[in-house]
Design a protein around this motif. Structure first.
Motif, PDB file in Angstrom:
ATOM      1  N   ASN A   1       0.838  -1.213   0.000  1.00  0.00           N
ATOM      2  CA  ASN A   1       0.000   0.000   0.000  1.00  0.00           C
ATOM      3  C   ASN A   1       0.867   1.255   0.000  1.00  0.00           C
ATOM      4  N   ASP A   2       1.956   1.224   0.772  1.00  0.00           N
ATOM      5  CA  ASP A   2       2.865   2.380   0.792  1.00  0.00           C
ATOM      6  C   ASP A   2       3.476   2.619  -0.589  1.00  0.00           C
ATOM      7  N   ILE A   3       3.786   1.559  -1.293  1.00  0.00           N
ATOM      8  CA  ILE A   3       4.335   1.699  -2.649  1.00  0.00           C
ATOM      9  C   ILE A   3       3.316   2.343  -3.578  1.00  0.00           C
ATOM     10  N   THR A   4       2.052   1.926  -3.459  1.00  0.00           N
ATOM     11  CA  THR A   4       0.995   2.500  -4.297  1.00  0.00           C
ATOM     12  C   THR A   4       0.819   3.993  -4.019  1.00  0.00           C
ATOM     13  N   ILE A   5       0.816   4.357  -2.734  1.00  0.00           N
ATOM     14  CA  ILE A   5       0.641   5.768  -2.362  1.00  0.00           C
ATOM     15  C   ILE A   5       1.821   6.608  -2.856  1.00  0.00           C
ATOM     16  N   THR A   6       3.026   6.106  -2.656  1.00  0.00           N
ATOM     17  CA  THR A   6       4.212   6.841  -3.108  1.00  0.00           C
ATOM     18  C   THR A   6       4.238   6.976  -4.623  1.00  0.00           C
ATOM     19  N   SER A   7       3.798   5.935  -5.312  1.00  0.00           N
ATOM     20  CA  SER A   7       3.734   5.985  -6.774  1.00  0.00           C
ATOM     21  C   SER A   7       2.763   7.062  -7.243  1.00  0.00           C
ATOM     22  N   GLN A   8       1.632   7.196  -6.557  1.00  0.00           N
ATOM     23  CA  GLN A   8       0.666   8.236  -6.924  1.00  0.00           C
ATOM     24  C   GLN A   8       1.257   9.628  -6.711  1.00  0.00           C
ATOM     25  N   LYS A   9       1.966   9.811  -5.605  1.00  0.00           N
ATOM     26  CA  LYS A   9       2.607  11.109  -5.358  1.00  0.00           C
ATOM     27  C   LYS A   9       3.645  11.416  -6.427  1.00  0.00           C
ATOM     28  N   LEU A  10       4.376  10.393  -6.848  1.00  0.00           N
ATOM     29  CA  LEU A  10       5.384  10.581  -7.889  1.00  0.00           C
ATOM     30  C   LEU A  10       4.730  10.939  -9.218  1.00  0.00           C
ATOM     31  N   ASN A  11       3.593  10.322  -9.518  1.00  0.00           N
ATOM     32  CA  ASN A  11       2.867  10.630 -10.751  1.00  0.00           C
ATOM     33  C   ASN A  11       2.421  12.089 -10.784  1.00  0.00           C
ATOM     34  N   VAL A  12       1.988  12.600  -9.619  1.00  0.00           N
ATOM     35  CA  VAL A  12       1.558  14.000  -9.552  1.00  0.00           C
ATOM     36  C   VAL A  12       2.751  14.932  -9.798  1.00  0.00           C
ATOM     37  N   LEU A  13       3.896  14.599  -9.230  1.00  0.00           N
ATOM     38  CA  LEU A  13       5.071  15.459  -9.377  1.00  0.00           C
ATOM     39  C   LEU A  13       5.559  15.516 -10.821  1.00  0.00           C
ATOM     40  N   ILE A  14       5.521  14.380 -11.524  1.00  0.00           N
ATOM     41  CA  ILE A  14       6.001  14.383 -12.905  1.00  0.00           C
ATOM     42  C   ILE A  14       4.850  14.550 -13.900  1.00  0.00           C
ATOM     43  N   ASN A  15       3.635  14.758 -13.355  1.00  0.00           N
ATOM     44  CA  ASN A  15       2.471  15.115 -14.175  1.00  0.00           C
ATOM     45  C   ASN A  15       2.160  14.066 -15.241  1.00  0.00           C
ATOM     46  N   VAL A  16       1.910  12.855 -14.794  1.00  0.00           N
ATOM     47  CA  VAL A  16       1.463  11.792 -15.691  1.00  0.00           C
ATOM     48  C   VAL A  16       0.161  11.221 -15.138  1.00  0.00           C
ATOM     49  N   PRO A  17      -0.661  10.605 -15.977  1.00  0.00           N
ATOM     50  CA  PRO A  17      -1.926  10.035 -15.503  1.00  0.00           C
ATOM     51  C   PRO A  17      -1.712   8.908 -14.495  1.00  0.00           C
ATOM     52  N   ASP A  18      -2.750   8.654 -13.707  1.00  0.00           N
ATOM     53  CA  ASP A  18      -2.671   7.584 -12.707  1.00  0.00           C
ATOM     54  C   ASP A  18      -2.511   6.211 -13.346  1.00  0.00           C
ATOM     55  N   SER A  19      -2.897   6.095 -14.628  1.00  0.00           N
ATOM     56  CA  SER A  19      -2.794   4.796 -15.300  1.00  0.00           C
ATOM     57  C   SER A  19      -1.353   4.406 -15.594  1.00  0.00           C
ATOM     58  N   VAL A  20      -0.417   5.357 -15.492  1.00  0.00           N
ATOM     59  CA  VAL A  20       0.992   5.072 -15.739  1.00  0.00           C
ATOM     60  C   VAL A  20       1.650   4.707 -14.406  1.00  0.00           C
TER      61      VAL A  20
END
Length: 449
Positions: free
Chosen positions: A222-241
């Motif tokens: 779960n922590d990996i999923t949450i961190t991945s979402q935060k990283l997606n926001v920072l690099i501005n890519v969709p959640d599907s990536v």
């Protein structure tokens, strides 16, 4: 080609398109379980170019650039073109008060028209325009620094999230290893229990330990999923990536001696110090603009026009005429000698205030970066110590496990040895990622990120 090689090839070819065009949904639908692997440097570069906060800072920089152009355009001549037409009513003349009136057409004609052009060119205005241009240039420099600062701040956040992903991925491997050990240990204990060599409490304790490890694995996922979402926001890519780190915690660490140039130059290169310097220059330009009010101004002006009818001659004639002139205009505001006195004094005090603030920022960043430098040296030493600890803990676990299977130690000792081995591995990874986190803090603080 290996699967990792295929992933890297797909990342290299398609990821820039995904980031630039935001069409990752099509790719995600085609390969819903595929994730892109990026190194730490690649992730930072994408964040610098794609992050929305950085894009907003770039837009503001462009706007300030246009303001600067407008300040320079103010030095160009002012040219006006005008035209007018009037149709007058009859002229009413009164005699003996308002009791007798006579109405006649307006001489020489009830029609009037004018068309002309005039221009004004500033020759000297006490340095007001130069002060405005200097202020806008400093504002542009400040906007550029804000963009670089925002880009560096986003890069630092991205590095932290990427390193968190590295740490969590490493921890995922450790937990899975621990899960295998717990399962094997439970099977061994069940065999010992069947042979009546251990009590039921050992079996129950082993089962509880296995359940706890399974819960830790779920929590880490779960922590990996949450961190991945935060990283997606920072690099501005969709959640599907799904972005995964391509490097490990054991990636090379810069030598501590390579950080010395950053430490020495931080009083000049730091974003906060540079921005404080530009604020001082802006205030100095404002002061020059205020002082320009105490000086005379000179301008060149001219006009040329076509007018109808002719009121310049007497009597007025029903004819059109063309006339123009050129001239010099001088102006001096005498009241500025006492109106501007307090404004100039206040401007000088604000310059001193900003200079003191710049010194405060310089002291702060020097203290901060020296603290990071000390912590980085500590982190490198911690890595060496933890590497040795991992080897010792691994050997210790093997010894205690053998003793337990031979009934020469308690289950408590075996579980403690397992936890010690797990903790030492995690501490090593944490020390490795902490060192890189501190390194990127040093880069950002020194204005080099």
């Amino acid at each position: 080609m290996t699967k990792s090689g295929i992933n890297r090839l797909v990342c290299t070819i398609f990821l820039p398109v995904i980031f630039l065009l935001n069409t990752a949904i099509v790719c995600a639908q085609a390969q819903p379980s595929e994730s892109f692997k990026l190194t730490l440097l690649e992730t930072i570069q994408f964040a610098k170019s794609q992050n929305k906060s950085v894009q907003a800072a770039n837009i503001e920089e462009n706007a300030v650039s246009e303001d600067r152009k407008d300040a320079y355009n103010a030095a160009l001549p002012t040219i006006n073109v005008n035209s007018s037409y009037q149709r007058f009513s009859n002229l009413t003349l009164f005699t003996e008060g308002l009791s007798h009136s006579t109405t006649i057409p307006l001489p020489p004609t009830p029609n009037a028209a004018a068309m002309g052009v005039d221009g004004l060119f500033n020759i000297y205005s006490g340095g007001r325009l130069r002060a405005l241009q200097s202020e806008q240039t400093s504002r542009l420099n400040l906007a550029k620094l804000n963009t670089r600062d925002e880009s560096g701040n986003i890069a630092l956040q991205t590095a932290n999230q990427h390193l968190d992903m590295v740490r969590l991925n490493e921890l995922q491997k450790f937990i899975r290893d621990q899960l295998k050990r717990a399962q094997i240990r439970l099977n061994n204990i069940n065999s010992l229990y069947k042979n009546q060599k251990v009590t039921k409490s050992d079996v129950l304790r082993a089962e509880v330990t296995l359940s706890n490890v399974e819960l830790s694995l779920q929590q880490n996922e779960n922590d990996i999923t949450i961190t991945s979402q935060k990283l997606n926001v920072l690099i501005n890519v969709p959640d599907s990536v799904r972005i995964s780190p391509a490097d490990s915690a054991g990636m090379p660490k810069p030598q501590i001696t390579s950080l010395l140039p950053f430490i020495e130059a931080v009083g000049v290169s730091s974003y906060s110090v540079q921005k404080a310097g530009e604020n001082v220059e802006i205030q100095r330009a404002r002061l020059r603009g205020i002082q320009s009010n105490n000086k005379p101004s000179f301008s060149f002006y001219t006009a040329y026009g076509l007018n109808y009818p002719n009121y310049l001659t007497f009597p007025p004639a029903n004819q059109a005429y063309a006339l123009g002139f050129v001239g010099l205009k001088a102006q001096y505001n005498v009241s500025s000698l006492f109106h501007n006195k307090s404004k100039v004094a206040a401007g000088k005090l604000r310059i001193k205030e900003l200079e003191v603030q710049k010194e405060v920022y310089t002291d702060d960043v020097r203290t901060e970066i020296r603290s990071y430098y000390i912590k980085y040296a500590e982190a490198l030493n911690r890595i060496s110590v933890n590497e040795h600890s991992v080897e010792q803990a691994k050997v210790n676990y093997g010894i205690v496990n053998t003793k337990y299977l031979n009934q020469l130690s308690l289950l408590t000792d075996l579980l403690d040895a397992d936890n010690l081995y797990q903790e030492s591995r995690f501490n090593l990874v944490k020390a490795q990622t902490d060192a890189l986190t501190i390194y990127y803090h040093i880069l950002y603080t020194s204005g080099n990120l």
